[in-house]
Design a protein around this motif. Structure first.
Motif, PDB file in Angstrom:
ATOM      1  N   ALA A   1     -26.046 -12.872 -34.564  1.00  0.00           N
ATOM      2  CA  ALA A   1     -25.620 -11.564 -34.072  1.00  0.00           C
ATOM      3  C   ALA A   1     -25.935 -10.451 -35.059  1.00  0.00           C
ATOM      4  O   ALA A   1     -26.137  -9.295 -34.660  1.00  0.00           O
ATOM      5  CB  ALA A   1     -24.122 -11.582 -33.764  1.00  0.00           C
ATOM      6  N   ASP A   2     -25.984 -10.793 -36.348  1.00  0.00           N
ATOM      7  CA  ASP A   2     -26.206  -9.789 -37.384  1.00  0.00           C
ATOM      8  C   ASP A   2     -27.572  -9.942 -38.047  1.00  0.00           C
ATOM      9  O   ASP A   2     -27.744  -9.583 -39.214  1.00  0.00           O
ATOM     10  CB  ASP A   2     -25.093  -9.874 -38.434  1.00  0.00           C
ATOM     11  CG  ASP A   2     -23.725  -9.635 -37.819  1.00  0.00           C
ATOM     12  OD1 ASP A   2     -23.531  -8.561 -37.229  1.00  0.00           O
ATOM     13  OD2 ASP A   2     -22.852 -10.524 -37.914  1.00  0.00           O
ATOM     14  N   ASP A   3     -28.541 -10.460 -37.297  1.00  0.00           N
ATOM     15  CA  ASP A   3     -29.903 -10.607 -37.814  1.00  0.00           C
ATOM     16  C   ASP A   3     -30.487  -9.220 -38.078  1.00  0.00           C
ATOM     17  O   ASP A   3     -30.662  -8.424 -37.155  1.00  0.00           O
ATOM     18  CB  ASP A   3     -30.757 -11.367 -36.793  1.00  0.00           C
ATOM     19  CG  ASP A   3     -32.142 -11.713 -37.315  1.00  0.00           C
ATOM     20  OD1 ASP A   3     -32.573 -11.110 -38.315  1.00  0.00           O
ATOM     21  OD2 ASP A   3     -32.792 -12.589 -36.720  1.00  0.00           O
ATOM     22  N   LYS A   4     -30.778  -8.924 -39.330  1.00  0.00           N
ATOM     23  CA  LYS A   4     -31.345  -7.618 -39.690  1.00  0.00           C
ATOM     24  C   LYS A   4     -32.868  -7.614 -39.599  1.00  0.00           C
ATOM     25  O   LYS A   4     -33.478  -6.551 -39.531  1.00  0.00           O
ATOM     26  CB  LYS A   4     -30.911  -7.234 -41.110  1.00  0.00           C
ATOM     27  CG  LYS A   4     -29.424  -6.988 -41.238  1.00  0.00           C
ATOM     28  CD  LYS A   4     -29.050  -6.621 -42.664  1.00  0.00           C
ATOM     29  CE  LYS A   4     -27.554  -6.373 -42.797  1.00  0.00           C
ATOM     30  NZ  LYS A   4     -27.161  -6.056 -44.194  1.00  0.00           N
TER      31      LYS A   4
ATOM     32  N   VAL B   1     -34.219 -12.059 -21.252  1.00  0.00           N
ATOM     33  CA  VAL B   1     -34.178 -11.565 -19.869  1.00  0.00           C
ATOM     34  C   VAL B   1     -35.497 -11.840 -19.147  1.00  0.00           C
ATOM     35  O   VAL B   1     -35.513 -12.093 -17.936  1.00  0.00           O
ATOM     36  CB  VAL B   1     -33.848 -10.054 -19.860  1.00  0.00           C
ATOM     37  CG1 VAL B   1     -34.106  -9.444 -18.490  1.00  0.00           C
ATOM     38  CG2 VAL B   1     -32.407  -9.830 -20.289  1.00  0.00           C
ATOM     39  N   GLU B   2     -36.607 -11.834 -19.896  1.00  0.00           N
ATOM     40  CA  GLU B   2     -37.924 -12.023 -19.295  1.00  0.00           C
ATOM     41  C   GLU B   2     -38.232 -13.481 -18.957  1.00  0.00           C
ATOM     42  O   GLU B   2     -39.154 -13.765 -18.194  1.00  0.00           O
ATOM     43  CB  GLU B   2     -39.014 -11.503 -20.246  1.00  0.00           C
ATOM     44  CG  GLU B   2     -38.959 -10.005 -20.496  1.00  0.00           C
ATOM     45  CD  GLU B   2     -39.222  -9.205 -19.236  1.00  0.00           C
ATOM     46  OE1 GLU B   2     -40.222  -9.500 -18.555  1.00  0.00           O
ATOM     47  OE2 GLU B   2     -38.418  -8.306 -18.945  1.00  0.00           O
ATOM     48  N   ILE B   3     -37.478 -14.417 -19.542  1.00  0.00           N
ATOM     49  CA  ILE B   3     -37.732 -15.851 -19.335  1.00  0.00           C
ATOM     50  C   ILE B   3     -36.857 -16.342 -18.192  1.00  0.00           C
ATOM     51  O   ILE B   3     -35.632 -16.324 -18.290  1.00  0.00           O
ATOM     52  CB  ILE B   3     -37.438 -16.653 -20.618  1.00  0.00           C
ATOM     53  CG1 ILE B   3     -38.303 -16.134 -21.776  1.00  0.00           C
ATOM     54  CG2 ILE B   3     -37.683 -18.139 -20.385  1.00  0.00           C
ATOM     55  CD1 ILE B   3     -37.956 -16.756 -23.130  1.00  0.00           C
ATOM     56  N   PRO B   4     -37.443 -16.795 -17.090  1.00  0.00           N
ATOM     57  CA  PRO B   4     -36.647 -17.159 -15.916  1.00  0.00           C
ATOM     58  C   PRO B   4     -35.591 -18.237 -16.173  1.00  0.00           C
ATOM     59  O   PRO B   4     -34.539 -18.247 -15.521  1.00  0.00           O
ATOM     60  CB  PRO B   4     -37.708 -17.656 -14.915  1.00  0.00           C
ATOM     61  CG  PRO B   4     -38.976 -17.002 -15.350  1.00  0.00           C
ATOM     62  CD  PRO B   4     -38.891 -16.897 -16.833  1.00  0.00           C
ATOM     63  N   THR B   5     -35.879 -19.126 -17.108  1.00  0.00           N
ATOM     64  CA  THR B   5     -34.999 -20.281 -17.328  1.00  0.00           C
ATOM     65  C   THR B   5     -34.161 -20.157 -18.602  1.00  0.00           C
ATOM     66  O   THR B   5     -33.580 -21.143 -19.056  1.00  0.00           O
ATOM     67  CB  THR B   5     -35.856 -21.550 -17.429  1.00  0.00           C
ATOM     68  OG1 THR B   5     -36.862 -21.359 -18.441  1.00  0.00           O
ATOM     69  CG2 THR B   5     -36.529 -21.873 -16.100  1.00  0.00           C
ATOM     70  N   ALA B   6     -34.082 -18.972 -19.176  1.00  0.00           N
ATOM     71  CA  ALA B   6     -33.457 -18.834 -20.496  1.00  0.00           C
ATOM     72  C   ALA B   6     -31.936 -18.764 -20.424  1.00  0.00           C
ATOM     73  O   ALA B   6     -31.361 -18.099 -19.559  1.00  0.00           O
ATOM     74  CB  ALA B   6     -33.988 -17.601 -21.205  1.00  0.00           C
ATOM     75  N   GLN B   7     -31.307 -19.438 -21.374  1.00  0.00           N
ATOM     76  CA  GLN B   7     -29.907 -19.221 -21.718  1.00  0.00           C
ATOM     77  C   GLN B   7     -29.911 -18.475 -23.046  1.00  0.00           C
ATOM     78  O   GLN B   7     -30.538 -18.923 -24.005  1.00  0.00           O
ATOM     79  CB  GLN B   7     -29.143 -20.536 -21.879  1.00  0.00           C
ATOM     80  CG  GLN B   7     -27.710 -20.340 -22.365  1.00  0.00           C
ATOM     81  CD  GLN B   7     -27.069 -21.619 -22.872  1.00  0.00           C
ATOM     82  OE1 GLN B   7     -27.752 -22.615 -23.100  1.00  0.00           O
ATOM     83  NE2 GLN B   7     -25.763 -21.594 -23.057  1.00  0.00           N
ATOM     84  N   TYR B   8     -29.210 -17.356 -23.108  1.00  0.00           N
ATOM     85  CA  TYR B   8     -29.146 -16.585 -24.344  1.00  0.00           C
ATOM     86  C   TYR B   8     -27.819 -16.841 -25.041  1.00  0.00           C
ATOM     87  O   TYR B   8     -26.756 -16.791 -24.431  1.00  0.00           O
ATOM     88  CB  TYR B   8     -29.300 -15.091 -24.068  1.00  0.00           C
ATOM     89  CG  TYR B   8     -29.177 -14.253 -25.320  1.00  0.00           C
ATOM     90  CD1 TYR B   8     -30.191 -14.250 -26.272  1.00  0.00           C
ATOM     91  CD2 TYR B   8     -28.031 -13.500 -25.570  1.00  0.00           C
ATOM     92  CE1 TYR B   8     -30.077 -13.498 -27.438  1.00  0.00           C
ATOM     93  CE2 TYR B   8     -27.912 -12.740 -26.723  1.00  0.00           C
ATOM     94  CZ  TYR B   8     -28.933 -12.749 -27.652  1.00  0.00           C
ATOM     95  OH  TYR B   8     -28.816 -12.019 -28.802  1.00  0.00           O
ATOM     96  N   VAL B   9     -27.902 -17.103 -26.352  1.00  0.00           N
ATOM     97  CA  VAL B   9     -26.714 -17.380 -27.157  1.00  0.00           C
ATOM     98  C   VAL B   9     -26.777 -16.532 -28.425  1.00  0.00           C
ATOM     99  O   VAL B   9     -27.830 -16.430 -29.059  1.00  0.00           O
ATOM    100  CB  VAL B   9     -26.629 -18.876 -27.541  1.00  0.00           C
ATOM    101  CG1 VAL B   9     -25.524 -19.102 -28.554  1.00  0.00           C
ATOM    102  CG2 VAL B   9     -26.415 -19.734 -26.305  1.00  0.00           C
ATOM    103  N   GLU B  10     -25.659 -15.942 -28.781  1.00  0.00           N
ATOM    104  CA  GLU B  10     -25.565 -15.117 -29.981  1.00  0.00           C
ATOM    105  C   GLU B  10     -24.443 -15.674 -30.862  1.00  0.00           C
ATOM    106  O   GLU B  10     -23.305 -15.825 -30.403  1.00  0.00           O
ATOM    107  CB  GLU B  10     -25.259 -13.682 -29.571  1.00  0.00           C
ATOM    108  CG  GLU B  10     -25.708 -12.630 -30.534  1.00  0.00           C
ATOM    109  CD  GLU B  10     -25.633 -11.243 -29.917  1.00  0.00           C
ATOM    110  OE1 GLU B  10     -24.697 -10.503 -30.277  1.00  0.00           O
ATOM    111  OE2 GLU B  10     -26.496 -10.905 -29.068  1.00  0.00           O
ATOM    112  N   ILE B  11     -24.761 -15.979 -32.101  1.00  0.00           N
ATOM    113  CA  ILE B  11     -23.765 -16.542 -33.013  1.00  0.00           C
ATOM    114  C   ILE B  11     -23.190 -15.425 -33.877  1.00  0.00           C
ATOM    115  O   ILE B  11     -23.937 -14.766 -34.612  1.00  0.00           O
ATOM    116  CB  ILE B  11     -24.381 -17.643 -33.891  1.00  0.00           C
ATOM    117  CG1 ILE B  11     -24.935 -18.778 -33.008  1.00  0.00           C
ATOM    118  CG2 ILE B  11     -23.353 -18.187 -34.875  1.00  0.00           C
ATOM    119  CD1 ILE B  11     -25.581 -19.900 -33.793  1.00  0.00           C
ATOM    120  N   PRO B  12     -21.886 -15.180 -33.808  1.00  0.00           N
ATOM    121  CA  PRO B  12     -21.292 -14.077 -34.566  1.00  0.00           C
ATOM    122  C   PRO B  12     -21.314 -14.322 -36.074  1.00  0.00           C
ATOM    123  O   PRO B  12     -21.336 -15.469 -36.526  1.00  0.00           O
ATOM    124  CB  PRO B  12     -19.857 -14.004 -34.039  1.00  0.00           C
ATOM    125  CG  PRO B  12     -19.584 -15.358 -33.468  1.00  0.00           C
ATOM    126  CD  PRO B  12     -20.896 -15.881 -32.979  1.00  0.00           C
TER     127      PRO B  12
END
Length: 235
Positions: A184-187, A199-210
């Motif tokens: 989440a804090d990738d600079k 969003v552009e990948i039809p099969t994507a799951q997006y995950v953000e690690i805090p």
């Protein structure tokens, strides 16, 4: 007994298989894992071609940072061979002019004999979460990976990154189960950039690690491994 996945892991720039140390251990029960060599060639197509020549006929593929760029090039060359795709802290767009200049500056420094520890130390504040900057075990592992990659391979990697193509159009063609994972804090590559890619990948799951920077496999290994296990279970 369920057959194990064949899983190929691609490290990032100045990284070795130690980037994936904890995932290799955590996923051993469900995957036969190999780490791709991304040090011998100086173009993305050549690196991906070598990976494909050495990989199983069908395999899951995960890449972090530079490894993600390579993974997308693999998807351009041979999507039919990839059963699952994971892209971590990476992107499908080109460097900004400032980023390109920084790569050239680093090449010049290293060609003049600059120690890798100086290069990696200058990058640490944008590589890992601020709370981990005093974690000597973590930072020592990062320094050691850079030393193990070495000067000549680093220059090849940077030249490959400088010359890489924009692969945005590849994203919409991806049809295998895909994980896009971001600190989440990738600079270095902001999470917003990675969300747009997902969003552009039809099969994507997006995950953000805090509270995590650019190296989630090392900064938050247990959480990263958990999401990778879920990803490999998708069909």
């Amino acid at each position: 007994m369920t057959e194990k996945h064949s899983l190929v892991l691609i490290p990032g720039l100045l990284c070795t298989g130690d980037l994936w140390r904890d995932q290799i251990d955590a996923l051993d029960d469900i995957a036969n894992i190999t780490v791709a060599d991304h040090t011998r060639d100086d173009t993305m197509p050549a690196i991906a071609s070598r990976l494909l020549s050495e990989a199983p006929e069908r395999f899951a593929l995960a890449g972090l940072s530079m490894g993600g760029y390579i993974a997308l090039e693999v998807m351009r060359q041979a999507p039919e061979r990839v059963t699952h795709l994971a892209i971590m802290d990476s992107r499908a767009i080109a460097d900004t002019p400032e980023e390109g200049q920084r790569r050239l500056d680093f090449i010049n420094l290293v060609e003049k004999g600059s120690a890798f520890k100086g290069v990696t130390r200058s990058l640490l504040p944008i590589l890992i979460h601020p709370s981990r900057l005093e974690d000597e075990e973590l930072t020592d592992r990062i320094f050691k990976m850079a030393e193990d990659v070495g000067k000549e391979a680093f220059i090849r990697q940077e030249r490959a990154l400088l010359a890489r193509e924009v692969l945005w159009d590849v994203l919409k063609t991806i049809s295998c189960p895909t994980l896009v994972l971001s600190g989440a804090d990738d600079k270095l590559i902001p999470a917003s950039v990675q969300r747009e890619m997902a969003v552009e990948i039809p099969t994507a799951q997006y995950v953000e690690i805090p509270e995590c920077g650019h190296l989630p496999t090392m900064e938050e290994p247990e959480i990263t491994s958990k999401y990778m296990r879920h990803w490999l279970a998708r069909s």
